[in-house]
Design an enzyme around this catalytic site. Sequence first.
Site, PDB file in Angstrom:
ATOM      1  N   LYS A 187      -4.176  30.561  -4.547  1.00 38.76           N
ATOM      2  CA  LYS A 187      -2.733  30.568  -4.820  1.00 38.76           C
ATOM      3  C   LYS A 187      -2.519  30.227  -6.295  1.00 38.76           C
ATOM      4  CE  LYS A 187       0.470  27.809  -5.209  1.00 38.76           C
ATOM      5  NZ  LYS A 187       1.192  28.504  -6.312  1.00 38.76           N
ATOM      6  N   GLU A 262      -9.021  18.960 -10.987  1.00 42.14           N
ATOM      7  CA  GLU A 262      -9.039  18.854 -12.454  1.00 42.14           C
ATOM      8  C   GLU A 262      -7.594  18.636 -12.881  1.00 42.14           C
ATOM      9  OE1 GLU A 262     -11.056  21.856 -14.816  1.00 42.14           O
ATOM     10  OE2 GLU A 262     -10.132  20.990 -16.604  1.00 42.14           O
ATOM     11  N   CYS A 296      -5.305  21.094 -20.842  1.00 38.60           N
ATOM     12  CA  CYS A 296      -5.653  19.779 -20.290  1.00 38.60           C
ATOM     13  C   CYS A 296      -6.651  19.042 -21.172  1.00 38.60           C
ATOM     14  CB  CYS A 296      -6.166  19.912 -18.868  1.00 38.60           C
ATOM     15  SG  CYS A 296      -7.516  21.051 -18.682  1.00 38.60           S
ATOM     16  N   GLU A 394       0.939  12.216 -20.621  1.00 42.13           N
ATOM     17  CA  GLU A 394       0.547  13.569 -21.010  1.00 42.13           C
ATOM     18  C   GLU A 394       1.815  14.359 -21.325  1.00 42.13           C
ATOM     19  OE1 GLU A 394      -0.972  16.371 -17.997  1.00 42.13           O
ATOM     20  OE2 GLU A 394      -2.552  16.861 -19.423  1.00 42.13           O
TER      21      GLU A 394
END
Length: 498
Positions: A187, A262, A296, A394
């Site tokens: 997905k 992750e 990331c 982040e």
Amino acid sequence: MDQAKQFNLPEQPRDFGFFVDGKWVETGNRKLVERRSPAHDVLVTRVTRCTVEDLDDAVAVARKAFADRRWAGLSGSDRADVLLRAAQGIRARVDELALLETLETGKPIAQARGEVLGGANIFEYAAGGARALHGDTFNNLGDNMLALVTREPIGVVGLITPWNFPFFILCERVPFILASGCTIVAKPSEVTSATTLLLAEIVSEAGLPDGVFNVITGSGSEIGQAMTEHADIDMVSFTGSTGVGRSTLLASAGNFKKVGLELGGKNPQIVFADANLDDAVDGVIFGLCFNAGQCCVGGSRAVVEKSIAAEFEKRLKEKFAKVRIGDPLDPRTQMGSIITTGQNDTILSYIEKGKAEGARLVCGGGAHAAKVGQFIQPTVFADVTMDMTIAREEIFGPVLTITTFETFEEAIEIANDTIYGLSASIWTTNLDKAAQAFRRVQAGRVWVNTTITGGPETPIGGFKQSGTGRETGIYGVEEYTEIKTVHIALGGRNHWVA
Ligand code: TXE
């Protein structure tokens, strides 16, 4: 990076069904997800908003394809043949894939092209993994016993991927999962589904048996969540935010599925006074601007030795001004647009927070002027202390913080002062210092005098709240296997009942 040609915006959006059991399924009366190019605000693709019933059907197909061993039962060599042909298929369609990737993400076309070709390269590497995967034997248990440790594919894998590198991240997982003999229901992110759908077609045309790689499109909170809870999925590989990573882990408890995650990062770039400063400046800029900071492993925290901080800042500012920001369809563009208005607003609000918290703005500080689309100026804040929000959370945009240190210990302490542990870069010409630093820094990937580089040979993944498990390398194939221990008694049994 490969030079890309100039492309134009398409006149019509491209429509996609979804891909199950080796065939396209038409959207029918299901709803659509419409995607407008974030750099041009033009409708570029329409994909299906699949239902949970569609997911259940796809999982049943993947389960059947796993259980009847149409893929798991092949030799590694036969599986490798399919993966190698798929790599050719990707290369043959590089222009189409790169254009769709750029239209949906707003990333520069030259970069998109590099990522597509990089994806083909990963398939070629992973093909070797299908053949190299092996177990172990214990021939030291006495003459009456032999033990084997075998690796078996774990089963049906649910693969949930994000929007920042839709094709590349997919290719860091799919060929390894296939090399192990598993089947997949993928997905993609609802805003960047096109290249995932095309990959399913490409791998199918390369000879993958029907039902082994299926793609369902639609909402994360509905379909993604249902995947993480699904009782007939054996493992979920999730790449995305730490928050959804946590909910994935919790949902997996239902059937104790294995989870690979992750997640986010707040990655330090440690610059020691003895670094080659021009290299460090260039590396820090690349590490921040690559994919407009939506990466990331992007290096968003510069941790700089105080004695060189002023000079570092000066050179950084000069060079940032030269980064070519603009239309991602222009092959010379280095930094494109931000993925969604929501993400754009988030980045801008962090910039405002940085100003309000008292950090000193060195350059940037807001939107990059453009007629359409959302773009953000590379933004640098100095005098940042580790209690500021911009140093801790982040941001996922081109916003760099600079924090200074005076001793080696202080540098390591600042670098590790985060809930994350995805990557770190170290800039120094002193080999001893580099080695001492890379041993101490808590991160799954460390770069010395470089940043954001590597190949499929080496594993990727995070320490701390940046994730669990590893992708790519031979570890990336093993990740999708179960270990089975077999004891074989030799030479008859010493009876228990006389
Ligand atoms: O991510 P989400 P978003 C970080 C980055 C960014 C933030 C939010 O900081 O600003 O996350 O981005 C699916 N169950 N990263 O909101 O929601 C979703 O459909 C299962 C870092 O876009 O985590 C998509 O396929 N799945 C990251 C995928 O999860 C769900 C890359 C990622 O989306 C779900 C992207 C649910 N409840 C964002 N909700 C990285 N590590 O590279 C959504 N999804």
